[in-house]
Scaffold this active site. Structure first.
Site, PDB file in Angstrom:
ATOM      1  N   TYR A 157      34.223  38.246  38.325  1.00  0.00           N
ATOM      2  CA  TYR A 157      34.844  36.939  38.037  1.00  0.00           C
ATOM      3  C   TYR A 157      35.527  36.502  39.427  1.00  0.00           C
ATOM      4  O   TYR A 157      35.151  35.551  39.972  1.00  0.00           O
ATOM      5  CB  TYR A 157      35.534  36.776  36.789  1.00  0.00           C
ATOM      6  CG  TYR A 157      36.112  35.434  36.610  1.00  0.00           C
ATOM      7  CD1 TYR A 157      35.457  34.248  36.394  1.00  0.00           C
ATOM      8  CD2 TYR A 157      37.263  35.386  37.026  1.00  0.00           C
ATOM      9  CE1 TYR A 157      36.130  33.031  36.214  1.00  0.00           C
ATOM     10  CE2 TYR A 157      38.012  33.918  36.731  1.00  0.00           C
ATOM     11  CZ  TYR A 157      37.373  32.960  36.389  1.00  0.00           C
ATOM     12  OH  TYR A 157      37.880  31.614  36.168  1.00  0.00           O
ATOM     13  N   LYS A 195      34.355  33.823  42.216  1.00  0.00           N
ATOM     14  CA  LYS A 195      35.323  32.498  42.444  1.00  0.00           C
ATOM     15  C   LYS A 195      35.749  32.731  44.075  1.00  0.00           C
ATOM     16  O   LYS A 195      35.856  31.439  44.628  1.00  0.00           O
ATOM     17  CB  LYS A 195      36.279  32.416  41.475  1.00  0.00           C
ATOM     18  CG  LYS A 195      36.011  32.144  40.019  1.00  0.00           C
ATOM     19  CD  LYS A 195      35.385  30.721  40.109  1.00  0.00           C
ATOM     20  CE  LYS A 195      35.076  30.208  38.723  1.00  0.00           C
ATOM     21  NZ  LYS A 195      34.419  28.987  38.441  1.00  0.00           N
TER      22      LYS A 195
END
Length: 250
Positions: A155, A159
Site C-alpha cells: 500500500y 501511494k
C-alpha cells in the site's frame, strides 16, 4: 474558486466512505456525477440520493485490479457523450497488514500497484486529452500520509508511486486550466482505514474536495485534509491557493 454546477465529475469508489461524501457534496453544488463502484448495485441508493438533489447522474462498474475493465469503463463513459470535467480517483485498497513484514508476498505489491497506481493513472491518461481540448479539467488523486510502516509495504509503495507520477505529470500542465492535485484524507474510520482510525470520514471534508475548486492554474500540490478540517470549502480553497507549495517550485 470555480463553480461546478453543470459540470461532470467521475468519482471512483463512490459507493461508500469518503467517495460517497464527495458525491453528496458535489451534487449539492450542482455537479453532475458518474459514480463508480465494483458493482452497479453498490451505488443504487447513492444514485437516488444525488438525483433527488437535482443533478444528472449514472453509475458505472469496474474491478480496478482488472486494467482491461478500467479501459472498458472509460470507453463506456465516452459512448454516453459525457465530457468529464473533474475526476476524483478516490478508490483504493490496503490488501493486508503483515506483522511478519519480511515475508511480504509479491502479490501485495502487484494488487496494490494495479488498483492504487496504475488504474488511476490509466484514467488520467484517458481523460487528459479531452480536458485540454475543452480548456478545463481537474484531477484529484487520493494519496496517503502513511510512513515508516513496512507492515503495509504494498500500500505504502503504491501511494508513493502515485504521488510521483501525479507530480511529474502535473508539471506538464502547470499554468493551464487543467489542474492535477493530490489529496490525503488522513487516517479515517472507513472500510480501508479500519475501526481504530482516529478520524471520522467527515473530517476529510473539505480537504479532499479542494483540488476540484482551485482556480489558480497550479498543478502538483498535495492537499492534506487534516489541515483544512472544520473550514468552509471557500476558506479552504483560499488557504490552499495561497499557502500550499507546488513541488517543482522548490
Amino acid at each position: 474558486m470555480i463553480d461546478v454546477s453543470g459540470k461532470w465529475a467521475l468519482i471512483t469508489g463512490a459507493s461508500r466512505g469518503i467517495g460517497r461524501l464527495i458525491a453528496l457534496e458535489m451534487a449539492k453544488r450542482g455537479c453532475n456525477l458518474v459514480l463508480h463502484s465494483r458493482r452497479l448495485s453498490h451505488c443504487s441508493s447513492l444514485l437516488e440520493q444525488v438525483q433527488r438533489l437535482g443533478v444528472q447522474a449514472y453509475a458505472v462498474e469496474a474491478e480496478l485490479s482488472d486494467l482491461d475493465a478500467v479501459e472498458d469503463m472509460m470507453t463506456r463513459i465516452d459512448r454516453t457523450g459525457t465530457s468529464l470535467d473533474i475526476v476524483f480517483n478516490n478508490a483504493g485498497v490496503q490488501v493486508a497488514y503483515r506483522s511478519a513484514f519480511l515475508e511480504t508476498p509479491s502479490e501485495d505489491y502487484i494488487k496494490s500497484f494495479a488498483i492504487n497506481t496504475i488504474a488511476p493513472m490509466r484514467i488520467c491518461y484517458h481523460v487528459l486529452p479531452g480536458m485540454v481540448d475543452q480548456g478545463f479539467g481537474r484531477i484529484i488523486n487520493t494519496t496517503s500520509g502513511i510512513a515508516l510502516d513496512p507492515q503495509q509495504a504494498g500500500y505504502s509503495a503504491s501511494k508513493a508511486a502515485l504521488d510521483k507520477v501525479t507530480v511529474d505529470l502535473g508539471s506538464k500542465y502547470d499554468g493551464t486550466n487543467v489542474i492535477l492535485s493530490l489529496a490525503d484524507p488522513g487516517w479515517c474510520r472507513t472500510d480501508l482505514g479500519g475501526p481504530n482510525a482516529p478520524n471520522p470520514p467527515e473530517s476529510a471534508l473539505p480537504g479532499v474536495l479542494i483540488g476540484a475548486f482551485v482556480d489558480d492554474r497550479r498543478s502538483g500540490r498535495l492537499f492534506a485534509a487534516p489541515h483544512f478540517s472544520g473550514m468552509t470549502l471557500e476558506h479552504a480553497v483560499q488557504q490552499a491557493e495561497t499557502s500550499c507549495v507546488v513541488p517543482y517550485d522548490r
